[in-house]
Motif scaffolding. Structure first.
Motif, PDB file in Angstrom:
ATOM      1  N   VAL A   1     -42.657  14.325 -72.433  1.00 39.40           N
ATOM      2  CA  VAL A   1     -43.030  13.758 -73.734  1.00 39.40           C
ATOM      3  C   VAL A   1     -43.748  14.858 -74.507  1.00 39.40           C
ATOM      4  CG1 VAL A   1     -44.453  12.057 -74.920  1.00 39.40           C
ATOM      5  CG2 VAL A   1     -43.224  11.417 -72.846  1.00 39.40           C
ATOM      6  N   VAL A   2     -43.198  15.211 -75.670  1.00 39.20           N
ATOM      7  CA  VAL A   2     -43.798  16.289 -76.459  1.00 39.20           C
ATOM      8  C   VAL A   2     -44.516  15.786 -77.703  1.00 39.20           C
ATOM      9  CG1 VAL A   2     -42.233  18.062 -75.612  1.00 39.20           C
ATOM     10  CG2 VAL A   2     -41.603  16.755 -77.632  1.00 39.20           C
ATOM     11  N   SER A   3     -44.155  14.597 -78.165  1.00 40.90           N
ATOM     12  CA  SER A   3     -44.826  14.023 -79.326  1.00 40.90           C
ATOM     13  C   SER A   3     -44.446  12.551 -79.432  1.00 40.90           C
ATOM     14  CB  SER A   3     -44.434  14.761 -80.611  1.00 40.90           C
ATOM     15  OG  SER A   3     -43.063  14.579 -80.873  1.00 40.90           O
ATOM     16  N   PHE A   4     -45.036  11.887 -80.404  1.00 42.73           N
ATOM     17  CA  PHE A   4     -44.701  10.488 -80.673  1.00 42.73           C
ATOM     18  C   PHE A   4     -44.274  10.345 -82.117  1.00 42.73           C
ATOM     19  CE2 PHE A   4     -47.168  10.238 -76.881  1.00 42.73           C
ATOM     20  CZ  PHE A   4     -46.624   9.175 -76.181  1.00 42.73           C
ATOM     21  N   GLN A   5     -43.467   9.331 -82.392  1.00 41.23           N
ATOM     22  CA  GLN A   5     -42.976   9.081 -83.741  1.00 41.23           C
ATOM     23  C   GLN A   5     -43.116   7.606 -84.074  1.00 41.23           C
ATOM     24  OE1 GLN A   5     -38.940  10.562 -83.592  1.00 41.23           O
ATOM     25  NE2 GLN A   5     -39.626  12.636 -83.936  1.00 41.23           N
ATOM     26  N   ALA A   6     -43.339   7.339 -85.353  1.00 41.29           N
ATOM     27  CA  ALA A   6     -43.380   5.963 -85.846  1.00 41.29           C
ATOM     28  C   ALA A   6     -42.110   5.706 -86.654  1.00 41.29           C
ATOM     29  CB  ALA A   6     -44.606   5.734 -86.730  1.00 41.29           C
ATOM     30  N   GLN A   7     -41.490   4.587 -86.391  1.00 43.59           N
ATOM     31  CA  GLN A   7     -40.289   4.159 -87.112  1.00 43.59           C
ATOM     32  C   GLN A   7     -40.736   3.127 -88.144  1.00 43.59           C
ATOM     33  OE1 GLN A   7     -37.797   1.756 -84.688  1.00 43.59           O
ATOM     34  NE2 GLN A   7     -36.006   2.008 -85.990  1.00 43.59           N
ATOM     35  N   ILE A   8     -40.414   3.372 -89.401  1.00 42.02           N
ATOM     36  CA  ILE A   8     -40.841   2.485 -90.481  1.00 42.02           C
ATOM     37  C   ILE A   8     -39.627   1.792 -91.075  1.00 42.02           C
ATOM     38  CG2 ILE A   8     -41.976   2.352 -92.729  1.00 42.02           C
ATOM     39  CD1 ILE A   8     -43.560   4.875 -91.840  1.00 42.02           C
ATOM     40  N   LYS A   9     -39.652   0.473 -91.039  1.00 39.45           N
ATOM     41  CA  LYS A   9     -38.590  -0.328 -91.644  1.00 39.45           C
ATOM     42  C   LYS A   9     -38.972  -0.577 -93.099  1.00 39.45           C
ATOM     43  CE  LYS A   9     -36.096  -4.642 -91.209  1.00 39.45           C
ATOM     44  NZ  LYS A   9     -35.952  -5.900 -90.479  1.00 39.45           N
ATOM     45  N   LEU A  10     -38.063  -0.236 -94.004  1.00 43.48           N
ATOM     46  CA  LEU A  10     -38.346  -0.344 -95.431  1.00 43.48           C
ATOM     47  C   LEU A  10     -38.076  -1.752 -95.954  1.00 43.48           C
ATOM     48  CD1 LEU A  10     -36.826   3.052 -96.523  1.00 43.48           C
ATOM     49  CD2 LEU A  10     -39.172   2.528 -95.912  1.00 43.48           C
ATOM     50  N   ILE A  11     -38.859  -2.139 -96.958  1.00 43.55           N
ATOM     51  CA  ILE A  11     -38.741  -3.455 -97.585  1.00 43.55           C
ATOM     52  C   ILE A  11     -38.228  -3.248 -99.008  1.00 43.55           C
ATOM     53  CG2 ILE A  11     -40.019  -5.513 -98.319  1.00 43.55           C
ATOM     54  CD1 ILE A  11     -42.122  -4.699 -96.139  1.00 43.55           C
ATOM     55  N   ASP A  12     -37.148  -3.909 -99.358  1.00 38.16           N
ATOM     56  CA  ASP A  12     -36.593  -3.858-100.721  1.00 38.16           C
ATOM     57  C   ASP A  12     -36.359  -2.435-101.220  1.00 38.16           C
ATOM     58  OD1 ASP A  12     -36.578  -6.644-100.913  1.00 38.16           O
ATOM     59  OD2 ASP A  12     -38.639  -6.681-101.628  1.00 38.16           O
ATOM     60  N   LEU A  13     -35.551  -1.689-100.493  1.00 32.82           N
ATOM     61  CA  LEU A  13     -35.226  -0.326-100.886  1.00 32.82           C
ATOM     62  C   LEU A  13     -34.185  -0.327-101.998  1.00 32.82           C
ATOM     63  CD1 LEU A  13     -35.314   2.755-100.380  1.00 32.82           C
ATOM     64  CD2 LEU A  13     -33.477   2.400 -98.723  1.00 32.82           C
ATOM     65  N   PRO A  14     -34.482   0.295-103.154  1.00 31.32           N
ATOM     66  CA  PRO A  14     -33.471   0.400-104.210  1.00 31.32           C
ATOM     67  C   PRO A  14     -32.277   1.211-103.716  1.00 31.32           C
ATOM     68  CG  PRO A  14     -35.656   0.947-105.045  1.00 31.32           C
ATOM     69  CD  PRO A  14     -35.767   0.849-103.555  1.00 31.32           C
ATOM     70  N   ALA A  15     -31.087   0.756-103.999  1.00 30.65           N
ATOM     71  CA  ALA A  15     -29.863   1.403-103.528  1.00 30.65           C
ATOM     72  C   ALA A  15     -29.816   2.870-103.942  1.00 30.65           C
ATOM     73  CB  ALA A  15     -28.635   0.670-104.065  1.00 30.65           C
ATOM     74  N   GLY A  16     -29.487   3.733-102.992  1.00 28.89           N
ATOM     75  CA  GLY A  16     -29.279   5.141-103.263  1.00 28.89           C
ATOM     76  C   GLY A  16     -30.532   5.969-103.467  1.00 28.89           C
ATOM     77  N   LEU A  17     -31.725   5.380-103.331  1.00 29.16           N
ATOM     78  CA  LEU A  17     -32.953   6.135-103.596  1.00 29.16           C
ATOM     79  C   LEU A  17     -33.235   7.174-102.513  1.00 29.16           C
ATOM     80  CD1 LEU A  17     -35.426   6.567-105.405  1.00 29.16           C
ATOM     81  CD2 LEU A  17     -36.619   4.865-104.030  1.00 29.16           C
ATOM     82  N   LEU A  18     -33.066   6.793-101.245  1.00 27.47           N
ATOM     83  CA  LEU A  18     -33.325   7.717-100.150  1.00 27.47           C
ATOM     84  C   LEU A  18     -32.027   8.203 -99.537  1.00 27.47           C
ATOM     85  CD1 LEU A  18     -36.299   6.007 -98.286  1.00 27.47           C
ATOM     86  CD2 LEU A  18     -36.374   7.779-100.035  1.00 27.47           C
ATOM     87  N   LYS A  19     -32.030   9.468 -99.143  1.00 26.76           N
ATOM     88  CA  LYS A  19     -30.869  10.095 -98.511  1.00 26.76           C
ATOM     89  C   LYS A  19     -31.303  10.684 -97.172  1.00 26.76           C
ATOM     90  CE  LYS A  19     -28.307  10.176-102.449  1.00 26.76           C
ATOM     91  NZ  LYS A  19     -28.265   8.874-102.913  1.00 26.76           N
ATOM     92  N   PRO A  20     -30.412  10.775 -96.185  1.00 25.56           N
ATOM     93  CA  PRO A  20     -30.769  11.381 -94.891  1.00 25.56           C
ATOM     94  C   PRO A  20     -31.323  12.793 -95.072  1.00 25.56           C
ATOM     95  CG  PRO A  20     -28.623  10.323 -94.757  1.00 25.56           C
ATOM     96  CD  PRO A  20     -29.026  10.296 -96.204  1.00 25.56           C
ATOM     97  N   GLY A  21     -32.425  13.082 -94.378  1.00 25.18           N
ATOM     98  CA  GLY A  21     -33.031  14.405 -94.436  1.00 25.18           C
ATOM     99  C   GLY A  21     -33.926  14.654 -95.629  1.00 25.18           C
TER     100      GLY A  21
END
Length: 92
Positions: free
Chosen positions: A61-81
């Motif tokens: 184990v080298v680190s920990f990560q938090a996974q955040i589920k988004l609420i009401d995301l406007p279409a196309g606002l976020l892109k991978p990376g």
């Protein structure tokens, strides 16, 4: 199964989640269900911590990560990376 081969892919491609690294001191403060604010493209999107999991490399184990589920995301606002600013409300 060999190292480096994809074992499984999940999801329909419709859901967008944000995964952020946690420092050791933050690991004990962040809880499942904590509110999170994601800032991107001059907008703020709300979400909740849906998971906390280890990142494992070479069977360590080298680190920990938090996974955040988004609420009401406007279409196309976020892109991978895409770079975003994340604030998690721990109440601490």
């Amino acid at each position: 199964m060999q190292v480096g081969h994809q074992f499984m892919g999940l999801g329909s491609g419709q859901a967008v989640e944000v995964v952020v690294p946690l420092e050791q001191k933050e690991l004990y403060q962040v809880q499942l269900g904590d509110a999170a604010a994601i800032e991107a493209a001059d907008r703020t999107i709300m979400g909740r911590v849906a998971g906390i999991f280890p990142e494992v490399r070479d069977n360590q184990v080298v680190s920990f990560q938090a996974q955040i589920k988004l609420i009401d995301l406007p279409a196309g606002l976020l892109k991978p990376g895409m770079m975003v600013k994340v604030s998690i409300g721990t109440g601490k």
